[in-house]
Design a protein around this motif. Structure first.
Motif, PDB file in Angstrom:
ATOM      1  N   UNK A   1       2.436  50.458  22.493  1.00 35.33           N
ATOM      2  CA  UNK A   1       2.306  50.044  23.877  1.00 35.33           C
ATOM      3  C   UNK A   1       3.531  49.269  24.356  1.00 35.33           C
ATOM      4  N   UNK A   2       4.030  48.348  23.521  1.00 35.98           N
ATOM      5  CA  UNK A   2       5.210  47.572  23.918  1.00 35.98           C
ATOM      6  C   UNK A   2       6.407  48.512  24.082  1.00 35.98           C
ATOM      7  N   UNK A  69       7.271  43.022  34.499  1.00 32.52           N
ATOM      8  CA  UNK A  69       7.265  43.501  33.119  1.00 32.52           C
ATOM      9  C   UNK A  69       6.655  42.440  32.201  1.00 32.52           C
ATOM     10  N   UNK A  70       7.035  41.196  32.392  1.00 37.21           N
ATOM     11  CA  UNK A  70       6.497  40.103  31.579  1.00 37.21           C
ATOM     12  C   UNK A  70       4.982  40.009  31.755  1.00 37.21           C
ATOM     13  N   UNK A  71       4.504  40.096  32.991  1.00 39.98           N
ATOM     14  CA  UNK A  71       3.051  40.062  33.226  1.00 39.98           C
ATOM     15  C   UNK A  71       2.346  41.200  32.500  1.00 39.98           C
ATOM     16  N   UNK A  72       2.933  42.380  32.538  1.00 37.21           N
ATOM     17  CA  UNK A  72       2.329  43.528  31.881  1.00 37.21           C
ATOM     18  C   UNK A  72       2.298  43.330  30.359  1.00 37.21           C
ATOM     19  N   UNK A  75      -0.349  40.810  29.453  1.00 40.17           N
ATOM     20  CA  UNK A  75      -1.692  41.389  29.607  1.00 40.17           C
ATOM     21  C   UNK A  75      -2.082  42.226  28.378  1.00 40.17           C
ATOM     22  N   UNK A  76      -1.084  42.782  27.707  1.00 34.01           N
ATOM     23  CA  UNK A  76      -1.374  43.575  26.508  1.00 34.01           C
ATOM     24  C   UNK A  76      -2.010  42.739  25.410  1.00 34.01           C
ATOM     25  N   UNK A  77      -1.736  41.445  25.418  1.00 33.46           N
ATOM     26  CA  UNK A  77      -2.318  40.561  24.401  1.00 33.46           C
ATOM     27  C   UNK A  77      -3.356  39.611  25.007  1.00 33.46           C
ATOM     28  N   UNK A  78      -3.843  39.965  26.172  1.00 37.17           N
ATOM     29  CA  UNK A  78      -4.921  39.216  26.794  1.00 37.17           C
ATOM     30  C   UNK A  78      -4.523  37.902  27.425  1.00 37.17           C
TER      31      UNK A  78
END
Length: 79
Positions: A1-2, A69-72, A75-78
């Protein structure tokens, strides 16, 4: 995902329309994952990506969509 997020969303040098360059940002995936898994906040993550862009890649300034991008990534790690 990253890896996908760096390729599709970050792409500071604008190569994600070239299939041959799909591995362009792979060397940054491990560092970004380490930051995310260690609990780094958005500021730290943004600073790291901005450093890669300006020092590592030689760009004059960080990309305009870096905060998105940072927000996304967070969000991947909650977070």
């Amino acid at each position: 995902m990253v890896r996908v997020a760096l390729w599709r969303d970050w792409d500071p040098i604008g190569v994600n329309d070239c299939p041959e360059a799909q591995d362009e940002y792979d060397s940054y995936v491990g560092g970004v994952c380490s930051l995310l898994l260690s609990g780094a906040d958005g500021y730290k993550l943004r600073q790291r990506l901005a450093h890669i862009e300006t020092v590592g890649m030689g760009l004059s300034s960080p990309c305009s969509h870096l905060d998105d991008v940072v927000r996304k990534l967070l969000a991947m790690v909650g977070r």
